[in-house]
Design a protein around this motif. Structure first.
Motif, mmCIF file in Angstrom:
data_model
loop_
_atom_site.group_PDB
_atom_site.id
_atom_site.type_symbol
_atom_site.label_atom_id
_atom_site.label_comp_id
_atom_site.label_asym_id
_atom_site.label_seq_id
_atom_site.Cartn_x
_atom_site.Cartn_y
_atom_site.Cartn_z
ATOM 1 N N PRO A 131 0.870 -64.668 20.220
ATOM 2 C CA PRO A 131 1.727 -65.973 20.677
ATOM 3 C C PRO A 131 1.916 -66.616 19.506
ATOM 4 O O PRO A 131 3.500 -66.914 19.749
ATOM 5 N N SER A 165 4.626 -60.421 29.541
ATOM 6 C CA SER A 165 4.140 -61.861 30.083
ATOM 7 C C SER A 165 4.142 -62.273 29.409
ATOM 8 O O SER A 165 4.441 -63.636 28.814
ATOM 9 N N THR A 166 3.374 -62.205 27.546
ATOM 10 C CA THR A 166 3.085 -63.218 26.374
ATOM 11 C C THR A 166 4.702 -63.456 25.512
ATOM 12 O O THR A 166 5.053 -64.423 25.670
ATOM 13 N N LEU A 168 7.749 -63.606 27.854
ATOM 14 C CA LEU A 168 8.369 -64.593 28.955
ATOM 15 C C LEU A 168 7.256 -66.057 28.485
ATOM 16 O O LEU A 168 8.277 -67.318 28.307
ATOM 17 N N ALA A 169 6.878 -66.197 28.617
ATOM 18 C CA ALA A 169 5.972 -67.097 27.572
ATOM 19 C C ALA A 169 5.949 -68.431 26.449
ATOM 20 O O ALA A 169 6.051 -69.579 26.090
ATOM 21 N N ALA A 170 6.422 -66.933 25.595
ATOM 22 C CA ALA A 170 7.020 -67.434 24.449
ATOM 23 C C ALA A 170 8.633 -68.315 24.302
ATOM 24 O O ALA A 170 8.960 -68.899 23.431
#
Length: 198
Positions: A131, A165-166, A168-170
């Motif tokens: 992340p 998913s990681t 997208l979260a960034a």
């Protein structure tokens, strides 16, 4: 035993140093070459695009990127690997098309919104803090800039869905994942991800 294996992997591939680092660099040059060239082809940088290559290994992908763009930056924490890349890429370095610097995915040292394309082949699985790395890569990319990540599929134990998913979260969008079979029998299936910085 596990710590010895981890140390060998780190000195050979994670943060190459000494004899193991030079051996790891040679293995990377052969095992990753087709995927590195493929990812550069997918990225399709223009002559004016600023391309940041994370963990370029001994320089196969760097050379391919510098053949398309006049503004390529390769960052790697390993002195051994940067020296190998410097030898392989002597011509584009001399012509000012390529610059090598120490750094990591989480600490690129690049200014905000200064890069058009980020490429990382076969090292995302070695990033200590994915992340944090993605946050820095998001920071250095211009709006609309692209990131392309590739890794040996077998070295992504959590899988592409978790990586997506990681990403997208960034704060990235248009995340796409797929696999690719390199033409070399020595290279395993590559897991690929592309995304856009909003």
């Amino acid at each position: 035993m596990e710590s010895i294996t981890r140390q060998l992997l780190t000195k050979g591939f994670g943060r190459p140093s000494g004899l193991l680092g030079r051996l790891g660099g040679r293995l990377m040059a052969h095992g990753n070459a087709a995927t590195e060239r493929h990812v550069v082809t997918l990225a399709a940088p223009s002559e004016q695009d600023v391309v940041l290559v994370i963990g370029p290994g001994p320089g196969v992908g760097l050379a391919a990127a510098a053949g398309r763009s006049a503004h390529v930056i390769g960052i790697d924490p390993s002195d051994v690997i940067r020296a190998m890349a410097r030898r392989r890429c002597a011509s584009p370095i001399a012509r000012g098309r390529l610059h090598l610097a120490p750094g990591t995915a989480a600490r690129t040292g690049r200014p905000d919104a200064s890069v058009d394309i980020v490429i990382a082949v076969n090292n995302v699985q070695l990033w200590p803090d994915v992340p944090a790395a993605l946050a820095d890569l998001h920071r250095v990319l211009r709006p609309g800039g692209r990131i392309l990540l590739a890794a040996h599929e077998k070295w992504l134990p959590a899988g592409l869905a978790t990586l997506a998913s990681t990403v997208l979260a960034a704060g990235f969008t248009s995340v796409r994942t797929w696999t690719w079979e390199p033409p070399s029998r020595m290279a395993p299936t590559a897991a690929l991800l592309s995304a856009v910085r909003r």
